[in-house]
Design a protein around this motif. Structure first.
Motif, PDB file in Angstrom:
ATOM      1  N   ALA A 270       2.187   1.897  -3.390  1.00 35.73           N
ATOM      2  CA  ALA A 270       1.168   2.381  -4.328  1.00 35.73           C
ATOM      3  C   ALA A 270       0.680   3.781  -3.974  1.00 35.73           C
ATOM      4  O   ALA A 270       0.056   4.449  -4.798  1.00 35.73           O
ATOM      5  CB  ALA A 270      -0.008   1.407  -4.367  1.00 35.73           C
ATOM      6  N   GLY A 271       0.959   4.208  -2.732  1.00 34.71           N
ATOM      7  CA  GLY A 271       0.620   5.587  -2.378  1.00 34.71           C
ATOM      8  C   GLY A 271      -0.649   5.779  -1.588  1.00 34.71           C
ATOM      9  O   GLY A 271      -1.258   6.851  -1.616  1.00 34.71           O
ATOM     10  N   LYS A 272      -1.055   4.752  -0.849  1.00 33.62           N
ATOM     11  CA  LYS A 272      -2.276   4.904  -0.055  1.00 33.62           C
ATOM     12  C   LYS A 272      -2.039   5.921   1.060  1.00 33.62           C
ATOM     13  O   LYS A 272      -1.039   5.867   1.772  1.00 33.62           O
ATOM     14  CB  LYS A 272      -2.694   3.556   0.527  1.00 33.62           C
ATOM     15  CG  LYS A 272      -4.096   3.585   1.053  1.00 33.62           C
ATOM     16  CD  LYS A 272      -4.709   2.212   1.160  1.00 33.62           C
ATOM     17  CE  LYS A 272      -6.171   2.393   1.549  1.00 33.62           C
ATOM     18  NZ  LYS A 272      -6.885   1.151   1.673  1.00 33.62           N
TER      19      LYS A 272
ATOM     20  N   PRO B 189      -9.846  -6.091  -4.197  1.00 30.32           N
ATOM     21  CA  PRO B 189     -10.255  -5.137  -5.240  1.00 30.32           C
ATOM     22  C   PRO B 189     -11.592  -4.486  -4.874  1.00 30.32           C
ATOM     23  O   PRO B 189     -12.478  -5.152  -4.338  1.00 30.32           O
ATOM     24  CB  PRO B 189     -10.395  -6.022  -6.481  1.00 30.32           C
ATOM     25  CG  PRO B 189      -9.540  -7.215  -6.201  1.00 30.32           C
ATOM     26  CD  PRO B 189      -9.652  -7.443  -4.726  1.00 30.32           C
TER      27      PRO B 189
ATOM     28  N   GLN C  59      -6.284  -6.088 -15.702  1.00 36.51           N
ATOM     29  CA  GLN C  59      -5.847  -4.686 -15.666  1.00 36.51           C
ATOM     30  C   GLN C  59      -4.333  -4.595 -15.799  1.00 36.51           C
ATOM     31  O   GLN C  59      -3.803  -3.745 -16.510  1.00 36.51           O
ATOM     32  CB  GLN C  59      -6.293  -4.031 -14.353  1.00 36.51           C
ATOM     33  CG  GLN C  59      -7.809  -3.863 -14.250  1.00 36.51           C
ATOM     34  CD  GLN C  59      -8.245  -3.479 -12.852  1.00 36.51           C
ATOM     35  OE1 GLN C  59      -7.516  -2.834 -12.112  1.00 36.51           O
ATOM     36  NE2 GLN C  59      -9.449  -3.887 -12.480  1.00 36.51           N
TER      37      GLN C  59
ATOM     38  N   PHE D  59       2.322  -0.890 -10.604  1.00 33.59           N
ATOM     39  CA  PHE D  59       0.978  -1.457 -10.568  1.00 33.59           C
ATOM     40  C   PHE D  59       0.814  -2.275  -9.308  1.00 33.59           C
ATOM     41  O   PHE D  59       1.656  -3.101  -8.977  1.00 33.59           O
ATOM     42  CB  PHE D  59       0.755  -2.362 -11.784  1.00 33.59           C
ATOM     43  CG  PHE D  59      -0.624  -2.952 -11.864  1.00 33.59           C
ATOM     44  CD1 PHE D  59      -1.625  -2.320 -12.593  1.00 33.59           C
ATOM     45  CD2 PHE D  59      -0.929  -4.136 -11.200  1.00 33.59           C
ATOM     46  CE1 PHE D  59      -2.903  -2.863 -12.662  1.00 33.59           C
ATOM     47  CE2 PHE D  59      -2.214  -4.679 -11.259  1.00 33.59           C
ATOM     48  CZ  PHE D  59      -3.192  -4.043 -11.995  1.00 33.59           C
ATOM     49  N   LEU D  60      -0.284  -2.034  -8.615  1.00 36.82           N
ATOM     50  CA  LEU D  60      -0.608  -2.859  -7.452  1.00 36.82           C
ATOM     51  C   LEU D  60      -1.855  -3.687  -7.752  1.00 36.82           C
ATOM     52  O   LEU D  60      -2.916  -3.126  -8.034  1.00 36.82           O
ATOM     53  CB  LEU D  60      -0.864  -1.966  -6.225  1.00 36.82           C
ATOM     54  CG  LEU D  60      -1.447  -2.672  -4.992  1.00 36.82           C
ATOM     55  CD1 LEU D  60      -0.470  -3.684  -4.417  1.00 36.82           C
ATOM     56  CD2 LEU D  60      -1.843  -1.665  -3.915  1.00 36.82           C
ATOM     57  N   ALA D  61      -1.702  -5.007  -7.707  1.00 32.46           N
ATOM     58  CA  ALA D  61      -2.898  -5.863  -7.778  1.00 32.46           C
ATOM     59  C   ALA D  61      -3.409  -5.959  -6.347  1.00 32.46           C
ATOM     60  O   ALA D  61      -2.718  -6.454  -5.462  1.00 32.46           O
ATOM     61  CB  ALA D  61      -2.536  -7.230  -8.335  1.00 32.46           C
ATOM     62  N   PHE D  62      -4.611  -5.441  -6.129  1.00 33.51           N
ATOM     63  CA  PHE D  62      -5.132  -5.305  -4.771  1.00 33.51           C
ATOM     64  C   PHE D  62      -5.478  -6.651  -4.143  1.00 33.51           C
ATOM     65  O   PHE D  62      -5.977  -7.550  -4.807  1.00 33.51           O
ATOM     66  CB  PHE D  62      -6.408  -4.434  -4.785  1.00 33.51           C
ATOM     67  CG  PHE D  62      -6.146  -2.956  -4.883  1.00 33.51           C
ATOM     68  CD1 PHE D  62      -5.454  -2.439  -5.962  1.00 33.51           C
ATOM     69  CD2 PHE D  62      -6.612  -2.087  -3.904  1.00 33.51           C
ATOM     70  CE1 PHE D  62      -5.224  -1.060  -6.061  1.00 33.51           C
ATOM     71  CE2 PHE D  62      -6.392  -0.727  -3.992  1.00 33.51           C
ATOM     72  CZ  PHE D  62      -5.691  -0.211  -5.061  1.00 33.51           C
TER      73      PHE D  62
ATOM     74  N   PRO E 164      -0.442   8.978  -6.158  1.00 28.41           N
ATOM     75  CA  PRO E 164      -0.695   7.588  -6.556  1.00 28.41           C
ATOM     76  C   PRO E 164      -0.877   7.433  -8.067  1.00 28.41           C
ATOM     77  O   PRO E 164      -0.367   6.479  -8.672  1.00 28.41           O
ATOM     78  CB  PRO E 164      -1.997   7.236  -5.830  1.00 28.41           C
ATOM     79  CG  PRO E 164      -2.121   8.200  -4.723  1.00 28.41           C
ATOM     80  CD  PRO E 164      -1.352   9.430  -5.097  1.00 28.41           C
TER      81      PRO E 164
ATOM     82  N   GLU F 111      -7.980  -8.179 -11.741  1.00 28.33           N
ATOM     83  CA  GLU F 111      -6.758  -7.433 -11.417  1.00 28.33           C
ATOM     84  C   GLU F 111      -5.666  -7.754 -12.441  1.00 28.33           C
ATOM     85  O   GLU F 111      -4.945  -6.864 -12.889  1.00 28.33           O
ATOM     86  CB  GLU F 111      -6.264  -7.785 -10.004  1.00 28.33           C
ATOM     87  CG  GLU F 111      -7.166  -7.314  -8.877  1.00 28.33           C
ATOM     88  CD  GLU F 111      -7.247  -5.805  -8.768  1.00 28.33           C
ATOM     89  OE1 GLU F 111      -8.298  -5.250  -9.132  1.00 28.33           O
ATOM     90  OE2 GLU F 111      -6.259  -5.170  -8.350  1.00 28.33           O
TER      91      GLU F 111
ATOM     92  N   SER G 180       0.826  -1.215   0.000  1.00 29.83           N
ATOM     93  CA  SER G 180       0.000   0.000   0.000  1.00 29.83           C
ATOM     94  C   SER G 180       0.857   1.261   0.000  1.00 29.83           C
ATOM     95  O   SER G 180       0.530   2.244  -0.667  1.00 29.83           O
ATOM     96  CB  SER G 180      -0.915   0.011   1.223  1.00 29.83           C
ATOM     97  OG  SER G 180      -1.830  -1.060   1.143  1.00 29.83           O
TER      98      SER G 180
ATOM     99  N   ALA H 250       1.342   5.193 -10.877  1.00 31.00           N
ATOM    100  CA  ALA H 250       0.774   4.251 -11.854  1.00 31.00           C
ATOM    101  C   ALA H 250       1.212   4.629 -13.264  1.00 31.00           C
ATOM    102  O   ALA H 250       1.546   3.778 -14.082  1.00 31.00           O
ATOM    103  CB  ALA H 250      -0.746   4.239 -11.740  1.00 31.00           C
TER     104      ALA H 250
END
Lengths: 256, 439
Positions: free
Chosen positions: A48-50, A87, A158, A81-84, A72, A155, A45, A76
């Motif tokens: 990814a920049g949460k 999701p 994407q 890329f973050l696969a959550f 964030p 995910e 996280s 990207a």
């Protein structure tokens, strides 16, 4: 490609990552394993920049740029890329137009012309086959009413569409049956190349039978306490996380 | 004196009444003159409702009715055909309350449309005026009854199935000076008929307008009536509507109430009386307000008899210093066993200075019913926003996507494609998102 140096973060005053060091080069697959609560998802996280995570120390360079300084969306657009793990369902935003918007914004950032509808649809069709996702799902609202496995495959769809330089898979294997796991792993294997890299975060060794990592790191209590090759994952699977904990406490008190 | 508003506009109206009655006596039937007298007496006593009245707590008419409104004399609009040109429909144009025959299409078979003169001359309809919405203590209704200038009737014949929608374009003009426009319509959908009425509301000219519109509707046994209201008036318009709908056995009423335009102020009182059993009522509403816009929707679903189903979903987004009010009453009376009533109002409050007052109000006197209601006021879903941003979508675009999706939940339920497209266009225009397409 990715250089993490002494990364420390906290959430609501609680220290989670206590100094992470990790270097990922193009063409490599790194697996990060660790027990629950060790900080695996926090690491994903933060990269990814949460917003809810506060970086209290250290730095992260992504292709030489200061990653932590970027919004964030810019991370990207730069190819992260973050696969959550979970999701998000977004009713009313269709999968297909979400992808189109995302690709449009990323291309605009890179100074590229927008993809024509025809090219976009062709790309989508190809990638859809890769993750064996039904066309009906692609036309539906983003993740709404998708099964767990469908969300994870979405995910990867994407991921395939956005073609990032570095993909972080956050427990993408959790909640998947073996068929879905194979599809996800197969997708990743087809997408890997000399120019991109993967960081696969997982709780279980099982995934690594399908996505074979170059390096395995064990994350425990906010630190990477052990790194090795794929054999480390087998050892961990065999001996359990207690083995790591025991070894760690032995190191901490060598006089005993 | 009551707790009303007794401002200059009130004084103007009360001063004008006697003269108008004198003139009306020459053209209007005696019963109407009497009705007007009674209504005027109430209005004169109570005044324009103020915020001290429970029903007007959150909407301050005094603020909107501070102009020197005069009875509107203009009749000719600069243009009609302001909306939905793609839709295959019969068009009726009503300008400042008055039926404009020369701008209107022929009425489809199975329907009749009557202007003021014809309507008042036809006993079937004239006697209904003021009987569907018969609330002798309601000052806003009384204001309309005392002062309305035009009355038109839409009649749908028994068993007529009219496939082509009827589109009524309400146009308000105010080029010269502040205008007061009071008028009313009556809809009678007879037994086993089926029809679609789309009403769009527009304005031209920049002077302030106060619209006072009353619509009485009777949906007879087994009739299916689809009604849509798209309010697209300008920021100079203060629009007050009272709509009273009576439903009879096994009838179906669908209503959508869409406010995605620039209206300065909209107040809708939409009452649905389910007078016999087996009825179905579906209500949809969407509003998106910016600047200092004010939209107030009061709805009442009155379950009087058993086995009636009602469902209501209203969603709205507020920006800037705007205000929205949702007051949704559901009454389930003692006889209304086996009622199914659902109501939901969701709001996205996107500014610190915007205000939303959402009040669901369920009153249940029967013991074997299924009722649910909910009301939410929230901000943008942070997880959803982050998910979109993590895919390279910028903050602003991501926000617009989520706002569109929020309102689209309502618009997507509109079954007429051209009408749905039209409302989506209004949404895009309001959000400045022409090129974003959604599910």
């Amino acid at each position: 490609m990715l250089n993490i140096h002494n990364l420390q973060t906290s959430v609501e005053g609680k220290e989670i990552l206590k100094g992470i060091n990790l270097q990922v080069n193009a063409g490599e697959i790194h697996a990060i394993m660790g027990p629950n609560g060790s900080g695996k998802s926090t690491l994903a996280s933060v990269l990814a920049g949460k917003e809810s995570y506060e970086v209290t120390g250290g730095e992260v360079l992504f292709d030489g740029k200061d990653l932590l300084d970027m919004a964030p969306e810019d991370r990207a657009r730069e190819g992260l890329f973050l696969a959550f793990q979970y999701p998000v369902e977004i009713p009313g935003v269709s999968n297909i137009n979400f992808l189109k918007t995302a690709i449009g914004e990323i291309r605009a950032y890179k100074g590229l012309d927008p993809l024509s509808s025809k090219d976009f649809l062709k790309l989508l069709k190809d990638k859809q086959e890769l993750v064996e996702l039904k066309a009906s799902l692609v036309n539906r609202s983003l993740n709404e009413g998708f099964s767990g496995g469908e969300k994870k495959r979405n995910e990867i769809l994407q991921l395939a569409m956005l073609e990032p330089k570095l993909a972080i898979l956050d427990e993408t294997d959790s909640g998947l049956d073996i068929d879905a796991l194979r599809i996800v792993a197969n997708g990743v294997n087809k997408l890997r190349s000399e120019n991109n890299a993967f960081v696969v975060i997982t709780h279980y060794q099982r995934l690594l039978d399908y996505i074979v990592p170059d390096f395995v790191h064990i994350l425990y209590d906010g630190r990477i306490i052990k790194s090795g090759t794929k054999e480390l994952a087998f050892e961990l699977e065999e001996k359990g996380y207690d083995w790591v904990k025991d070894e760690l406490s032995a190191q901490a008190s060598p006089s005993l | 004196m009551e707790k009303g508003i007794f401002n200059n506009f009130y004084t103007y109206l009360t001063g004008a009444f006697a003269g108008r009655q004198q003139a009306a006596r020459l053209t209007e039937p005696g019963w109407l003159t009497e009705k007007r007298e009674a209504a005027f007496a109430l209005f004169a006593e109570k005044g324009i409702p103020s915020r001290k009245s429970e029903e007007w707590r959150f909407t301050n008419l005094e603020k909107f009715l501070s102009h020197e409104f005069k009875f509107q004399q203009e009749v000719i609009p600069e243009r009609s055909g302001l909306a939905l040109e793609e839709l295959e429909a019969s068009r009726i144009v009503i300008v400042n309350g008055r039926f404009a025959a020369d701008l209107s299409d022929p009425i489809p078979d199975g329907m009749t449309f009557l202007d003021t003169k014809a309507a008042l001359a036809d006993a079937r309809f004239a006697e209904k005026l003021g009987t569907v919405a018969d609330f002798p203590d309601n000052p806003m209704l009384a204001l309309n009854t005392a002062f309305f200038s035009e009355f038109s009737v839409l009649h749908i014949e028994a068993k007529a199935v009219v496939e082509k929608p009827l589109h009524i374009e309400h146009i308000y003009t105010s080029h010269a000076s502040a205008a007061f426009i009071a008028y009313r319509t009556l809809v009678v959908a007879e037994k086993l008929s089926e029809a679609t009425l789309i009403e769009t509301f527009h304005s031209e000219g920049g002077a302030p307008v106060f619209v006072d519109f009353v619509s009485e509707q009777q949906v007879d046994e087994g009739a299916v009536f689809h009604s849509h209201m798209i309010n697209n008036v300008g920021e100079n318009v203060c629009f007050v509507q009272h709509r009273e709908v009576c439903q009879f056995r096994n009838s179906v009423l669908n209503n959508s109430n869409i406010s995605l335009g620039d209206a300065g102020m909209i107040r809708n009182d939409l009452n649905f009386r389910l007078k016999e059993s087996g009825t179905e009522t579906n209500l949809l509403g969407a509003y998106l307000v910016t600047g200092e816009q004010h939209v107030d929707n009061h709805t009442l679903v009155d379950h009087q008899m058993p086995h009636c189903n009602s469902s209501e979903l209203y969603k709205g987004i507020l920006h800037d210093k705007s205000r929205a009010v949702f007051n949704g009453k559901v009454f389930v009376r003692q006889d209304a066993q086996k009622t199914n009533a659902f109501q939901q109002n969701n709001n996205l409050l996107l500014s610190n200075q915007a205000t939303v007052n959402s009040k669901p109000q369920l009153e249940i006197f029967a013991d074997d019913v299924k009722c649910s209601h909910g009301s939410t006021v929230g901000q943008m879903n942070k997880d959803a926003l982050f998910y979109l941003k993590a895919r390279g979508i910028g903050e602003e675009t991501a926000g617009r996507l989520l706002m569109q999706a929020f309102v689209f939940d309502i618009l997507s339920r509109i079954e007429i494609p051209e009408l749905r497209d039209f409302t989506e266009e209004l949404l895009h225009k309001k959000l400045h998102t022409e090129n974003l397409v959604i599910a």
